[in-house]
Scaffold this motif. Structure first.
Motif, PDB file in Angstrom:
ATOM      1  N   HIS A 285      -5.508  30.874  68.348  1.00  0.00           N
ATOM      2  CA  HIS A 285      -4.390  30.969  67.403  1.00  0.00           C
ATOM      3  C   HIS A 285      -3.405  32.046  67.843  1.00  0.00           C
ATOM      4  O   HIS A 285      -2.184  31.821  67.847  1.00  0.00           O
ATOM      5  CB  HIS A 285      -4.925  31.261  65.999  1.00  0.00           C
ATOM      6  N   GLU A 286      -3.929  33.215  68.233  1.00  0.00           N
ATOM      7  CA  GLU A 286      -3.030  34.287  68.647  1.00  0.00           C
ATOM      8  C   GLU A 286      -2.284  33.921  69.929  1.00  0.00           C
ATOM      9  O   GLU A 286      -1.083  34.203  70.063  1.00  0.00           O
ATOM     10  CB  GLU A 286      -3.805  35.592  68.847  1.00  0.00           C
ATOM     11  N   ALA A 287      -2.976  33.265  70.876  1.00  0.00           N
ATOM     12  CA  ALA A 287      -2.305  32.823  72.103  1.00  0.00           C
ATOM     13  C   ALA A 287      -1.202  31.822  71.781  1.00  0.00           C
ATOM     14  O   ALA A 287      -0.123  31.840  72.399  1.00  0.00           O
ATOM     15  CB  ALA A 287      -3.318  32.218  73.075  1.00  0.00           C
ATOM     16  N   ALA A 288      -1.450  30.938  70.819  1.00  0.00           N
ATOM     17  CA  ALA A 288      -0.440  29.948  70.446  1.00  0.00           C
ATOM     18  C   ALA A 288       0.782  30.602  69.810  1.00  0.00           C
ATOM     19  O   ALA A 288       1.925  30.244  70.113  1.00  0.00           O
ATOM     20  CB  ALA A 288      -1.049  28.924  69.486  1.00  0.00           C
ATOM     21  N   VAL A 289       0.562  31.564  68.934  1.00  0.00           N
ATOM     22  CA  VAL A 289       1.678  32.288  68.319  1.00  0.00           C
ATOM     23  C   VAL A 289       2.483  33.012  69.394  1.00  0.00           C
ATOM     24  O   VAL A 289       3.722  32.993  69.386  1.00  0.00           O
ATOM     25  CB  VAL A 289       1.163  33.272  67.257  1.00  0.00           C
ATOM     26  N   SER A 308       6.003  21.622  69.580  1.00  0.00           N
ATOM     27  CA  SER A 308       5.836  20.239  70.040  1.00  0.00           C
ATOM     28  C   SER A 308       5.535  20.177  71.532  1.00  0.00           C
ATOM     29  O   SER A 308       4.602  19.492  71.968  1.00  0.00           O
ATOM     30  CB  SER A 308       7.101  19.441  69.724  1.00  0.00           C
ATOM     31  N   THR A 309       6.340  20.906  72.329  1.00  0.00           N
ATOM     32  CA  THR A 309       6.151  20.820  73.785  1.00  0.00           C
ATOM     33  C   THR A 309       4.840  21.464  74.220  1.00  0.00           C
ATOM     34  O   THR A 309       4.201  21.008  75.175  1.00  0.00           O
ATOM     35  CB  THR A 309       7.337  21.466  74.527  1.00  0.00           C
ATOM     36  N   LEU A 310       4.403  22.514  73.518  1.00  0.00           N
ATOM     37  CA  LEU A 310       3.118  23.124  73.861  1.00  0.00           C
ATOM     38  C   LEU A 310       1.956  22.189  73.531  1.00  0.00           C
ATOM     39  O   LEU A 310       0.947  22.158  74.249  1.00  0.00           O
ATOM     40  CB  LEU A 310       2.950  24.447  73.112  1.00  0.00           C
ATOM     41  N   SER A 311       2.102  21.430  72.466  1.00  0.00           N
ATOM     42  CA  SER A 311       1.052  20.467  72.130  1.00  0.00           C
ATOM     43  C   SER A 311       0.976  19.358  73.177  1.00  0.00           C
ATOM     44  O   SER A 311      -0.097  18.812  73.450  1.00  0.00           O
ATOM     45  CB  SER A 311       1.312  19.864  70.749  1.00  0.00           C
ATOM     46  N   VAL A 328      -8.271  33.972  75.085  1.00  0.00           N
ATOM     47  CA  VAL A 328      -7.728  32.656  75.427  1.00  0.00           C
ATOM     48  C   VAL A 328      -6.340  32.887  76.007  1.00  0.00           C
ATOM     49  O   VAL A 328      -5.567  33.700  75.488  1.00  0.00           O
ATOM     50  CB  VAL A 328      -7.647  31.730  74.195  1.00  0.00           C
ATOM     51  N   HIS A 329      -6.024  32.201  77.108  1.00  0.00           N
ATOM     52  CA  HIS A 329      -4.656  32.269  77.626  1.00  0.00           C
ATOM     53  C   HIS A 329      -4.046  30.874  77.656  1.00  0.00           C
ATOM     54  O   HIS A 329      -4.715  29.896  77.975  1.00  0.00           O
ATOM     55  CB  HIS A 329      -4.586  32.931  79.008  1.00  0.00           C
ATOM     56  N   CYS A 330      -2.783  30.816  77.281  1.00  0.00           N
ATOM     57  CA  CYS A 330      -2.038  29.563  77.302  1.00  0.00           C
ATOM     58  C   CYS A 330      -1.177  29.529  78.555  1.00  0.00           C
ATOM     59  O   CYS A 330      -0.355  30.433  78.775  1.00  0.00           O
ATOM     60  CB  CYS A 330      -1.155  29.448  76.061  1.00  0.00           C
ATOM     61  N   ARG A 331      -1.367  28.501  79.378  1.00  0.00           N
ATOM     62  CA  ARG A 331      -0.590  28.329  80.610  1.00  0.00           C
ATOM     63  C   ARG A 331       0.606  27.431  80.286  1.00  0.00           C
ATOM     64  O   ARG A 331       0.441  26.260  79.922  1.00  0.00           O
ATOM     65  CB  ARG A 331      -1.445  27.737  81.714  1.00  0.00           C
ATOM     66  N   ILE A 332       1.790  28.001  80.422  1.00  0.00           N
ATOM     67  CA  ILE A 332       3.030  27.311  80.060  1.00  0.00           C
ATOM     68  C   ILE A 332       3.738  26.883  81.338  1.00  0.00           C
ATOM     69  O   ILE A 332       4.127  27.734  82.147  1.00  0.00           O
ATOM     70  CB  ILE A 332       3.939  28.239  79.238  1.00  0.00           C
ATOM     71  N   LEU A 333       3.889  25.589  81.538  1.00  0.00           N
ATOM     72  CA  LEU A 333       4.497  25.067  82.760  1.00  0.00           C
ATOM     73  C   LEU A 333       5.997  25.372  82.779  1.00  0.00           C
ATOM     74  O   LEU A 333       6.752  24.913  81.928  1.00  0.00           O
ATOM     75  CB  LEU A 333       4.263  23.559  82.852  1.00  0.00           C
ATOM     76  N   LYS A 334       6.434  26.141  83.768  1.00  0.00           N
ATOM     77  CA  LYS A 334       7.853  26.499  83.866  1.00  0.00           C
ATOM     78  C   LYS A 334       8.734  25.270  84.078  1.00  0.00           C
ATOM     79  O   LYS A 334       9.867  25.204  83.585  1.00  0.00           O
ATOM     80  CB  LYS A 334       8.061  27.487  85.017  1.00  0.00           C
ATOM     81  N   GLU A 335       8.232  24.302  84.811  1.00  0.00           N
ATOM     82  CA  GLU A 335       8.999  23.094  85.144  1.00  0.00           C
ATOM     83  C   GLU A 335       9.530  22.399  83.896  1.00  0.00           C
ATOM     84  O   GLU A 335      10.613  21.808  83.910  1.00  0.00           O
ATOM     85  CB  GLU A 335       8.101  22.148  85.946  1.00  0.00           C
ATOM     86  N   ALA A 336       8.761  22.491  82.802  1.00  0.00           N
ATOM     87  CA  ALA A 336       9.163  21.790  81.582  1.00  0.00           C
ATOM     88  C   ALA A 336      10.468  22.325  81.002  1.00  0.00           C
ATOM     89  O   ALA A 336      11.175  21.616  80.273  1.00  0.00           O
ATOM     90  CB  ALA A 336       8.044  21.890  80.542  1.00  0.00           C
TER      91      ALA A 336
END
Length: 347
Positions: A285-289, A308-311, A328-336
């Motif tokens: 939850h904290e990683a998502a926020v 939406s895009t993270l989901s 927990v770490h959230c990997r966010i694709l830069k390409e998006a």
């Protein structure tokens, strides 16, 4: 022009098991300077004939009041002009094994400890630097509970059993612990990840990547430690392959940049934001926020769109379950987000 400094690990530059904002700096640098820095394996006592050198032996003998965390910390480094709220970037330029042996523990704090009757086992790994791999060399049953930092098991005191199964793992050199000194006064245990960094154990903090964190005191107080040869997401049994590493880092100071609560890793194709909690649900939850806040601010887009895009494309990984507070770490694709313009205040 950037200066190159050298920090050797010794009894003057290393601390054991905690962070304290009263520590005196071991070095002062300017933004952009490069530091050759040594990080040590706090499990070196598992095979001192292979994992000690003269400096490590001296450190073990010097620090007799080891009554807090396990981790050997090299630092702090004072960053000229850094003030609370400024962003500090720690970029890894290079990493090399200090020696070709490391230690891995099936520990009493591991995720499956109860399934293994809380019995503890050591695996000693060897490194083949030419092939960029590491593999288990021998194992032994730990002769007593692991209930204090820096325990030493002398050769000949246990039966070392060769590992004959031909298993090879790719080297994954990284610092499990890094960051800046905390604003809070007093000794802070090194076990848990913190908003200033600490023991976050993201295996992706490797050569070519940058860790971002906010300075909490004047001069920031940069440190590294808990170096690894390899680790899986989760650090399931309690440790990765712990190994001493000589690194080269660049320290950059960024003014007028905004971060949110926790550290951020730029791992190349991804931004990686971190969340912590006593359960994985809370950590996720904290990683998502953190992810929603970071991307919505960076690109000036709505939080609903980011959510939406993270989901659809945000990948949530278990950083570790070994450090009391889980990560927990959230990997966010830069390409998006390549067609969007970044906010000047974003890192």
């Amino acid at each position: 022009m950037s200066k190159v400094h050298k920090v050797e690990a010794n009894i003057e530059t290393v601390k054991w098991g905690y962070f304290d904002n009263s520590w005196e700096p071991i070095l002062e640098v300017e933004s952009g300077d490069i530091v050759d820095i040594e990080a040590l394996n706090h499990q070196s006592g598992d095979a001192p004939d292979l994992l000690f050198d003269e400096k490590i032996k001296e450190i073990y003998e010097h620090f007799t009041d080891r009554n807090m965390g396990d981790h050997l910390i090299t630092g702090p480094i004072y960053v000229k002009d850094a003030e609370p709220g400024d962003v500090i970037e720690i970029k890894i330029i290079d990493m090399k094994p200090r020696m070709n042996y490391g230690s891995q523990v099936l520990a009493n704090w591991g995720n499956l400890s109860n399934e293994f009757n809380r019995e503890e086992t050591i695996f000693i790994y060897e490194v083949d630097p030419d092939k960029n791999i590491t593999y288990p060399l021998f194992t032994y049953d730990y002769p007593r509970p692991i209930n204090a930092p820096g325990l030493v098991t002398e050769p000949g005191s246990v039966e070392r059993k060769p590992v004959k199964d031909k298993i090879t793992l790719p080297l994954n050199l990284h610092f499990g612990t890094a960051g800046v000194l905390p604003a809070k006064d007093g000794k802070i245990h090194s076990l848990e990840p913190k908003n200033f960094g600490g023991n976050f154990d993201n295996k992706n903090f490797v050569k070519g990547t940058s860790l971002y964190t906010r300075a909490q005191i004047n001069g920031a107080g940069v440190f590294v430690g808990d170096s690894h040869f390899a680790q899986g997401d989760g650090e399931l049994s309690g440790t990765g392959v712990e190994g001493s590493v000589n690194g080269r880092i660049q320290i950059n100071l960024h003014k007028n940049k905004k971060m949110f609560k926790n550290i951020i890793l730029d791992s190349g194709e991804h931004w990686e934001v971190h969340g912590y909690g006593h359960t994985l649900d809370l950590a996720a939850h904290e990683a998502a926020v953190e992810a929603v806040d970071f991307i919505s601010h960076r690109f000036n887009i709505s939080k609903e769109l980011v959510y939406s895009t993270l989901s659809a494309k945000g990948d949530f990984h278990i950083t570790q379950v070994a450090n009391g507070v889980k990560g927990v770490h959230c990997r966010i694709l830069k390409e998006a987000y390549k067609n969007l313009e970044a906010n000047d205040e974003s890192i």
